[in-house]
Scaffold this active site. Structure first.
Site, mmCIF file in Angstrom:
data_model
loop_
_atom_site.group_PDB
_atom_site.id
_atom_site.type_symbol
_atom_site.label_atom_id
_atom_site.label_comp_id
_atom_site.label_asym_id
_atom_site.label_seq_id
_atom_site.Cartn_x
_atom_site.Cartn_y
_atom_site.Cartn_z
ATOM 1 N N VAL A 25 0.845 -1.204 0.000
ATOM 2 C CA VAL A 25 0.000 0.000 0.000
ATOM 3 C C VAL A 25 0.879 1.254 0.000
ATOM 4 O O VAL A 25 1.764 1.402 0.844
ATOM 5 C CB VAL A 25 -0.944 0.025 1.227
ATOM 6 N N ASP A 126 -2.974 -0.690 17.021
ATOM 7 C CA ASP A 126 -1.695 -0.153 16.555
ATOM 8 C C ASP A 126 -1.562 1.324 16.953
ATOM 9 O O ASP A 126 -1.074 2.139 16.178
ATOM 10 C CB ASP A 126 -1.580 -0.325 15.036
#
Ligand SMILES: Nc1ncnc2c1ncn2[C@@H]1O[C@H](COP(=O)(O)OP(=O)(O)O)[C@@H](O)[C@H]1O
Ligand SMILES: [Mg+2]
Length: 278
Positions: A25, A126
């Site tokens: 990505v 995260d």
């Protein structure tokens, strides 16, 4: 789920500046429809990467909170977010520690976003200074913007694409997450505790974070900041999730109490109602 615009074809971008590239990505800042946006583009046909990308879009589309960056639109291979000017908390911490007032204020913003996120069945998994943007570069509760749901767990999504995999960043990752446990909101509270530690100390609590996660290293740096914040910090960072505050709201309440003891304001950035019409 919010109404996020679905665009059938990949969009042409101008004025692009690359920010990062991993997991197939590419993240870029770009001009799109007359505004600066943050665009994530899937560059691979690898099914795991594609599934993760789709998952990130679905989670971002499901959330709506002033302290969480919303998904604007998506195409088959792109996710569009409004660009928040100001820079990540990482950049701010690299320039120096925060004052107690600033650190507490930023933590309050993180926890307010978590209360909302967790109530919607999403665990971020995260949280770290790289994934928190400060609008206008301000170290204030109302300036906090949570980004990057690429590793999140969502109760409402049928497929847990991350189960069994070890993901996250060792310094901020809760020990149970390292062991493969997914979807426990208290994992985010651990990360929030580490962020508070780092904001006050100027460095994370464990030099060898991986060693600490594995259990071979026990040494933790001295707790920074005023003692009034230490029980909160220690509790949030406990190895056992049961030793942490029971929820983001419980941690927010504990923080408010510590602020009273410190003589710091406990008001959140919630707009105050006017006592009478102007
Ligand atoms: N909406 C946004 N506004 C401003 N900066 C952003 C935004 N989204 C991401 N960023 C910046 O881009 C970086 C990478 O974006 P992120 O979503 O975290 O992707 P990655 O999967 O590469 O970690 C972030 O650390 C942050 O500095
Ligand atoms: Mg990120």
């Amino acid at each position: 789920m919010r109404d996020v615009e679905w665009i059938a074809a990949e969009q042409r971008l101008t004025g692009t500046v690359s920010v990062s590239m991993h997991g197939g990505v590419l993240t870029q800042v770009a001009n799109w429809r007359g505004q600066r946006v943050l665009v994530k583009t899937l560059l691979t046909t690898d099914p795991d990467s594609a599934a993760r990308f789709e998952h990130e879009g679905q989670v971002a589309a499901a959330l709506r909170h002033p302290l969480i960056v919303p998904l604007l639109a998506q195409s088959p291979t792109q996710l569009f977010f409004p660009l928040v000017p100001g820079g990540p908390l990482r950049e701010r911490l690299d320039a120096g520690r925060l004052t107690v007032r600033e650190a507490v204020s930023v933590l309050r913003g993180i926890l307010r976003a978590l209360v909302n996120m967790h109530a919607q069945g999403v665990v971020h998994q995260d949280l770290k200074p790289e994934n928190i943007v400060l609008a206008g570069g301000k170290t204030r509760c109302g300036a906090v913007r949570i980004i990057d749901f690429g590793m999140s767990h969502a109760r409402h999504l049928p497929l847990d694409i991350h189960s069994g995999t070890r993901m996250g960043t060792p310094h901020y990752m809760a020990p149970e997450q390292f062991q493969g446990v997914r979807g426990d909101p208290r994992s985010d509270l651990y990360s929030a505790g580490v962020i508070l530690f780092e904001a006050l100390a100027g460095h994370p609590p464990y030099e060898d974070a991986l060693g600490w996660l594995i259990g071979t290293r026990k040494e933790r740096a001295e707790l920074p900041g005023p003692p009034e914040l230490h029980p909160l910090m220690l509790g949030a960072m406990s190895r056992d999730p049961a030793g942490r505050p029971a929820s983001a709201q419980a941690m927010l309440d504990e923080l408010a109490l510590a602020c009273v003891r410190l003589g710091l304001p406990t008001l959140t950035a919630r707009p105050m109602p006017l006592p009478f019409a102007p």
